[in-house]
Design a protein around this motif. Sequence first.
Motif, short mmCIF file in Angstrom:
data_model
loop_
_atom_site.label_atom_id
_atom_site.label_comp_id
_atom_site.label_asym_id
_atom_site.label_seq_id
_atom_site.Cartn_x
_atom_site.Cartn_y
_atom_site.Cartn_z
N GLN A 2 0.51 5.57 0.43
CA GLN A 2 -0.35 6.69 0.81
C GLN A 2 0.37 8.00 0.51
N TRP B 271 0.83 -1.19 0.00
CA TRP B 271 0.00 0.00 0.00
C TRP B 271 0.87 1.26 0.00
N GLY C 168 -6.03 2.86 -7.44
CA GLY C 168 -6.06 3.73 -6.27
C GLY C 168 -7.32 4.57 -6.20
N THR D 82 -4.74 6.89 -2.05
CA THR D 82 -4.42 5.60 -1.46
C THR D 82 -4.32 4.59 -2.59
N TYR E 181 -2.42 0.81 -4.40
CA TYR E 181 -1.93 -0.54 -4.15
C TYR E 181 -1.03 -0.95 -5.30
#
Length: 324
Positions: free
Chosen positions: A121, A119, A184, A154, A156
């Motif tokens: 951010q 992940w 995302g 966010t 991945y």
Amino acid sequence: MKQLCSISFILFFGFPVFSQETAEEIIYDKRDDHIESFPNRVTTRLFYINTSNSFNFTDKNSRDAVRLIPNKQDRIGASVAFRNIAVSYSVAPDFLAVNKDNKHSKLFNLNLRAYFGKWMQTLDLYRQKGFFVEYETISPYYPEMKSFKIGGATSYILNDKFSYRAIASQDEKQLQSAGSFIPGIVYYYTKLNINMDSLNQEFHLFDIAFSPAYHYNWVPAKNLLLSAGISAGIGLNHSTSEDESFTSLLTELNLKGSFIYDLSNLYTGLHYSYLILNHNTDRSTYIKDNIPFFQIFIGYRFKAAEKLIRKADKINDKLKIKSE
């Protein structure tokens, strides 16, 4: 906020690399076929940044267009990062031509990034004061016009062989070419204060979009990295003002490119990206929300002192942070 403009500290967002080496061994470099990482090195960087957040308003009936362009400030600065902590300092010096006549304008920008396994951010913040209003052949300046934007994404990262850190923070190095699909969610809140002549109005813009992306790291030579990426999203915008609340379709487009030369622990490069958010603010007005970003940097990775590493390991133990 003025102090943050000079010294920004990244405690939550940064470069989390955790280790628990024994007293007999400190690992400074780890590598596999595709990625080399630097878990116990201090990453330093000198940089130059040019960025801003502009707005294009277009009347859907007459096609008349008005551009709100912030009075830009170029910044230079330095940063130091170790594991999940980074400290940076930046200024807008007068010797840069664009800063010589900024007419009391203000710009604060913060871009943060963190990784949690696959992940990723990000957090972006823009606070601006002082805009030029371009309409046809005129562009008067309004020093009290302001904007504030906060948001991010966010995401991945699907491919373990692809390193986004090699692009963004240089605490990893891409050894072989690899790409990754990165789905995302993108979200932003924007507050725009239009203060010009007899018009004084405040807009609140809420954006959210599903934004699939693809990035590719190309390694044409041992120490050279060329990277390109694109995301294209779709979602919703909700805009409110004193007169109206309106929800409309939102489209998002983000283009990115990087050039990095990484020789041993010395590295240099540049980043460029351009984010465009398109939506309506009411039934008759269409807006294009633009964020260009350009950065040139040079940096070096030092071996962290053993005392610093042991102290960081003790903090990880107390916080029960496991090794990656």
